[in-house]
Scaffold this motif. Structure first.
Motif, PDB file in Angstrom:
ATOM      1  N   TRP A 125      18.629  56.916 172.046  1.00 24.87           N
ATOM      2  CA  TRP A 125      17.973  55.776 171.412  1.00 24.87           C
ATOM      3  C   TRP A 125      17.430  56.157 170.040  1.00 24.87           C
ATOM      4  CZ3 TRP A 125      18.567  50.904 172.230  1.00 24.87           C
ATOM      5  CH2 TRP A 125      18.920  50.444 173.496  1.00 24.87           C
ATOM      6  N   TRP A 126      16.936  57.377 169.906  1.00 24.19           N
ATOM      7  CA  TRP A 126      16.446  57.860 168.618  1.00 24.19           C
ATOM      8  C   TRP A 126      17.611  57.949 167.626  1.00 24.19           C
ATOM      9  CZ3 TRP A 126      12.840  58.054 165.346  1.00 24.19           C
ATOM     10  CH2 TRP A 126      12.731  59.052 164.382  1.00 24.19           C
ATOM     11  N   GLY A 127      18.730  58.493 168.070  1.00 26.87           N
ATOM     12  CA  GLY A 127      19.901  58.573 167.214  1.00 26.87           C
ATOM     13  C   GLY A 127      20.413  57.199 166.835  1.00 26.87           C
ATOM     14  N   LEU A 128      20.410  56.274 167.801  1.00 26.40           N
ATOM     15  CA  LEU A 128      20.837  54.901 167.537  1.00 26.40           C
ATOM     16  C   LEU A 128      19.978  54.266 166.457  1.00 26.40           C
ATOM     17  CD1 LEU A 128      22.470  52.335 168.328  1.00 26.40           C
ATOM     18  CD2 LEU A 128      20.711  51.893 170.034  1.00 26.40           C
ATOM     19  N   LEU A 129      18.665  54.455 166.563  1.00 29.97           N
ATOM     20  CA  LEU A 129      17.738  53.888 165.576  1.00 29.97           C
ATOM     21  C   LEU A 129      18.007  54.461 164.187  1.00 29.97           C
ATOM     22  CD1 LEU A 129      15.252  52.220 164.772  1.00 29.97           C
ATOM     23  CD2 LEU A 129      13.835  54.164 165.481  1.00 29.97           C
ATOM     24  N   LEU A 130      18.203  55.765 164.114  1.00 32.64           N
ATOM     25  CA  LEU A 130      18.439  56.405 162.813  1.00 32.64           C
ATOM     26  C   LEU A 130      19.747  55.927 162.181  1.00 32.64           C
ATOM     27  CD1 LEU A 130      17.275  60.071 163.573  1.00 32.64           C
ATOM     28  CD2 LEU A 130      16.093  58.345 162.191  1.00 32.64           C
ATOM     29  N   VAL A 131      20.792  55.800 162.987  1.00 34.29           N
ATOM     30  CA  VAL A 131      22.074  55.326 162.455  1.00 34.29           C
ATOM     31  C   VAL A 131      21.951  53.870 162.006  1.00 34.29           C
ATOM     32  CG1 VAL A 131      24.510  54.888 162.963  1.00 34.29           C
ATOM     33  CG2 VAL A 131      23.432  56.985 163.791  1.00 34.29           C
ATOM     34  N   LEU A 132      21.196  53.056 162.749  1.00 36.25           N
ATOM     35  CA  LEU A 132      20.976  51.670 162.320  1.00 36.25           C
ATOM     36  C   LEU A 132      20.208  51.614 161.003  1.00 36.25           C
ATOM     37  CD1 LEU A 132      20.151  49.862 165.692  1.00 36.25           C
ATOM     38  CD2 LEU A 132      22.143  49.487 164.222  1.00 36.25           C
ATOM     39  N   LEU A 133      19.225  52.497 160.845  1.00 34.85           N
ATOM     40  CA  LEU A 133      18.511  52.572 159.568  1.00 34.85           C
ATOM     41  C   LEU A 133      19.468  52.973 158.442  1.00 34.85           C
ATOM     42  CD1 LEU A 133      15.148  54.245 160.664  1.00 34.85           C
ATOM     43  CD2 LEU A 133      15.460  51.913 159.814  1.00 34.85           C
ATOM     44  N   ALA A 134      20.399  53.867 158.749  1.00 31.53           N
ATOM     45  CA  ALA A 134      21.406  54.260 157.756  1.00 31.53           C
ATOM     46  C   ALA A 134      22.260  53.064 157.349  1.00 31.53           C
ATOM     47  CB  ALA A 134      22.292  55.376 158.324  1.00 31.53           C
ATOM     48  N   ILE A 135      22.588  52.215 158.323  1.00 29.24           N
ATOM     49  CA  ILE A 135      23.385  51.024 158.027  1.00 29.24           C
ATOM     50  C   ILE A 135      22.626  50.098 157.077  1.00 29.24           C
ATOM     51  CG2 ILE A 135      24.329  48.913 159.024  1.00 29.24           C
ATOM     52  CD1 ILE A 135      25.038  50.561 161.509  1.00 29.24           C
ATOM     53  N   PHE A 136      21.335  49.908 157.314  1.00 25.79           N
ATOM     54  CA  PHE A 136      20.547  49.055 156.426  1.00 25.79           C
ATOM     55  C   PHE A 136      20.449  49.666 155.025  1.00 25.79           C
ATOM     56  CE2 PHE A 136      19.228  47.000 160.346  1.00 25.79           C
ATOM     57  CZ  PHE A 136      19.143  45.669 159.952  1.00 25.79           C
ATOM     58  N   CYS A 137      20.379  50.993 154.962  1.00 25.88           N
ATOM     59  CA  CYS A 137      20.381  51.658 153.645  1.00 25.88           C
ATOM     60  C   CYS A 137      21.713  51.444 152.932  1.00 25.88           C
ATOM     61  CB  CYS A 137      20.114  53.155 153.804  1.00 25.88           C
ATOM     62  SG  CYS A 137      18.415  53.567 154.260  1.00 25.88           S
ATOM     63  N   GLU A 138      22.797  51.519 153.698  1.00 24.02           N
ATOM     64  CA  GLU A 138      24.114  51.284 153.098  1.00 24.02           C
ATOM     65  C   GLU A 138      24.259  49.828 152.653  1.00 24.02           C
ATOM     66  OE1 GLU A 138      28.844  52.172 153.884  1.00 24.02           O
ATOM     67  OE2 GLU A 138      27.424  52.408 155.531  1.00 24.02           O
ATOM     68  N   ALA A 139      23.703  48.921 153.442  1.00 28.05           N
ATOM     69  CA  ALA A 139      23.727  47.517 153.051  1.00 28.05           C
ATOM     70  C   ALA A 139      22.943  47.310 151.757  1.00 28.05           C
ATOM     71  CB  ALA A 139      23.144  46.648 154.168  1.00 28.05           C
ATOM     72  N   ALA A 140      21.816  48.006 151.621  1.00 29.18           N
ATOM     73  CA  ALA A 140      21.032  47.936 150.380  1.00 29.18           C
ATOM     74  C   ALA A 140      21.848  48.460 149.208  1.00 29.18           C
ATOM     75  CB  ALA A 140      19.730  48.727 150.527  1.00 29.18           C
ATOM     76  N   TYR A 141      22.583  49.549 149.438  1.00 27.52           N
ATOM     77  CA  TYR A 141      23.456  50.099 148.398  1.00 27.52           C
ATOM     78  C   TYR A 141      24.441  49.030 147.925  1.00 27.52           C
ATOM     79  CZ  TYR A 141      26.745  53.398 146.186  1.00 27.52           C
ATOM     80  OH  TYR A 141      27.552  54.064 145.293  1.00 27.52           O
ATOM     81  N   THR A 142      25.060  48.364 148.888  1.00 31.07           N
ATOM     82  CA  THR A 142      26.060  47.344 148.566  1.00 31.07           C
ATOM     83  C   THR A 142      25.449  46.162 147.818  1.00 31.07           C
ATOM     84  OG1 THR A 142      27.338  47.950 150.529  1.00 31.07           O
ATOM     85  CG2 THR A 142      27.799  45.803 149.543  1.00 31.07           C
ATOM     86  N   LEU A 143      24.312  45.678 148.304  1.00 28.99           N
ATOM     87  CA  LEU A 143      23.697  44.486 147.713  1.00 28.99           C
ATOM     88  C   LEU A 143      23.077  44.780 146.350  1.00 28.99           C
ATOM     89  CD1 LEU A 143      22.120  42.892 150.897  1.00 28.99           C
ATOM     90  CD2 LEU A 143      24.289  42.345 149.790  1.00 28.99           C
ATOM     91  N   PHE A 144      22.419  45.928 146.209  1.00 31.65           N
ATOM     92  CA  PHE A 144      21.892  46.310 144.897  1.00 31.65           C
ATOM     93  C   PHE A 144      23.050  46.485 143.921  1.00 31.65           C
ATOM     94  CE2 PHE A 144      17.858  48.579 146.698  1.00 31.65           C
ATOM     95  CZ  PHE A 144      17.383  47.350 147.131  1.00 31.65           C
ATOM     96  N   GLY A 145      24.128  47.100 144.403  1.00 29.68           N
ATOM     97  CA  GLY A 145      25.298  47.296 143.558  1.00 29.68           C
ATOM     98  C   GLY A 145      25.939  45.979 143.164  1.00 29.68           C
ATOM     99  N   LYS A 146      25.917  45.022 144.083  1.00 31.61           N
ATOM    100  CA  LYS A 146      26.463  43.691 143.781  1.00 31.61           C
ATOM    101  C   LYS A 146      25.683  43.044 142.650  1.00 31.61           C
ATOM    102  CE  LYS A 146      27.425  39.208 145.892  1.00 31.61           C
ATOM    103  NZ  LYS A 146      27.473  38.427 147.134  1.00 31.61           N
ATOM    104  N   ALA A 147      24.356  43.223 142.683  1.00 35.10           N
ATOM    105  CA  ALA A 147      23.520  42.648 141.627  1.00 35.10           C
ATOM    106  C   ALA A 147      23.796  43.318 140.281  1.00 35.10           C
ATOM    107  CB  ALA A 147      22.050  42.801 142.002  1.00 35.10           C
ATOM    108  N   LEU A 148      24.128  44.609 140.298  1.00 39.77           N
ATOM    109  CA  LEU A 148      24.350  45.344 139.044  1.00 39.77           C
ATOM    110  C   LEU A 148      25.781  45.232 138.523  1.00 39.77           C
ATOM    111  CD1 LEU A 148      22.396  48.709 139.598  1.00 39.77           C
ATOM    112  CD2 LEU A 148      21.805  46.844 138.039  1.00 39.77           C
ATOM    113  N   SER A 149      26.745  45.088 139.438  1.00 37.29           N
ATOM    114  CA  SER A 149      28.148  45.154 139.030  1.00 37.29           C
ATOM    115  C   SER A 149      28.589  43.989 138.151  1.00 37.29           C
ATOM    116  CB  SER A 149      29.056  45.229 140.269  1.00 37.29           C
ATOM    117  OG  SER A 149      28.901  44.080 141.066  1.00 37.29           O
TER     118      SER A 149
END
Length: 199
Positions: A125-149
């Motif tokens: 469950w701890w690993g699941l939570l961390l990987v889900l947090l990684a997904i949200f970070c990756e989503a932020a990467y994509t969305l911030f990049g969308k705003a800049l691109s």
């Protein structure tokens, strides 16, 4: 493979340094001065949240879940990104995307509750939570990049954010750094680390 071979922050720092170096020939370094105000904050956000946060959460998370489970969880990234894009950019989000999101979440729950491919159930469950947090970070990467691109070249955003990510990793990597451990890496481990950064 990477988390078995090197400490998380050391591996993360090497990863983003390699990413920066492979992109560097395709950009003009002086163009980083063009990022000002809100755009500069978005670029820093990409570097710290989308690069450092994603890498650290993912690598630590993968210490607690199997490769199979980790990849299943990561497959929900497009749907989470789509959901956040709907919230922040008001992108279209029809019934097909809603069903796909529900299926992705259901798949993660089934994988966990069924214990499929899971070697360390007590910390999963701890690993699941961390990987889900990684997904949200990756989503932020994509969305911030969308705003800049819309205003900046994609390769510049990727290159400069990798450099910012490397700077963010430095203090954490120095804390874990072990030169002898890096020297003693097998060719398989070196290849895995190189591919993680360059790929």
């Amino acid at each position: 493979l990477v988390v078995e071979a090197v400490p998380v922050f050391t591996g993360g720092a090497i990863r983003v340094l390699l990413a920066f170096l492979v992109l560097l020939p395709f950009v003009k370094v002086g163009n980083i001065k063009k990022f000002k105000g809100k755009d500069a904050l978005l670029l820093v956000g990409i570097g710290l949240i989308g690069v450092v946060g994603f890498t650290a959460f993912l690598l630590y998370g993968m210490k607690h879940v199997s490769g199979v489970m980790g990849s299943i969880i990561m497959s929900s990234t497009p749907m989470i990104t789509a959901a956040l894009s709907y919230v922040f950019f008001h992108d279209k989000f029809g019934w097909r995307k809603i069903i796909a999101l529900l299926l992705a979440v259901s798949g993660i729950l089934v994988m966990h509750l069924g214990g499929i491919g899971e070697p360390a159930r007590e910390t999963a469950w701890w690993g699941l939570l961390l990987v889900l947090l990684a997904i949200f970070c990756e989503a932020a990467y994509t969305l911030f990049g969308k705003a800049l691109s819309k205003e900046y070249k994609v390769v510049e955003i990727a290159c400069f954010s990798a450099f910012i990510g490397f700077l963010g990793f430095i203090p954490l990597a120095l804390w874990q750094f072990d030169l002898q451990q890096l020297v003693d890496l097998s060719w398989r481990d070196k290849a895995a680390l190189a591919w993680y950064g360059l790929g």
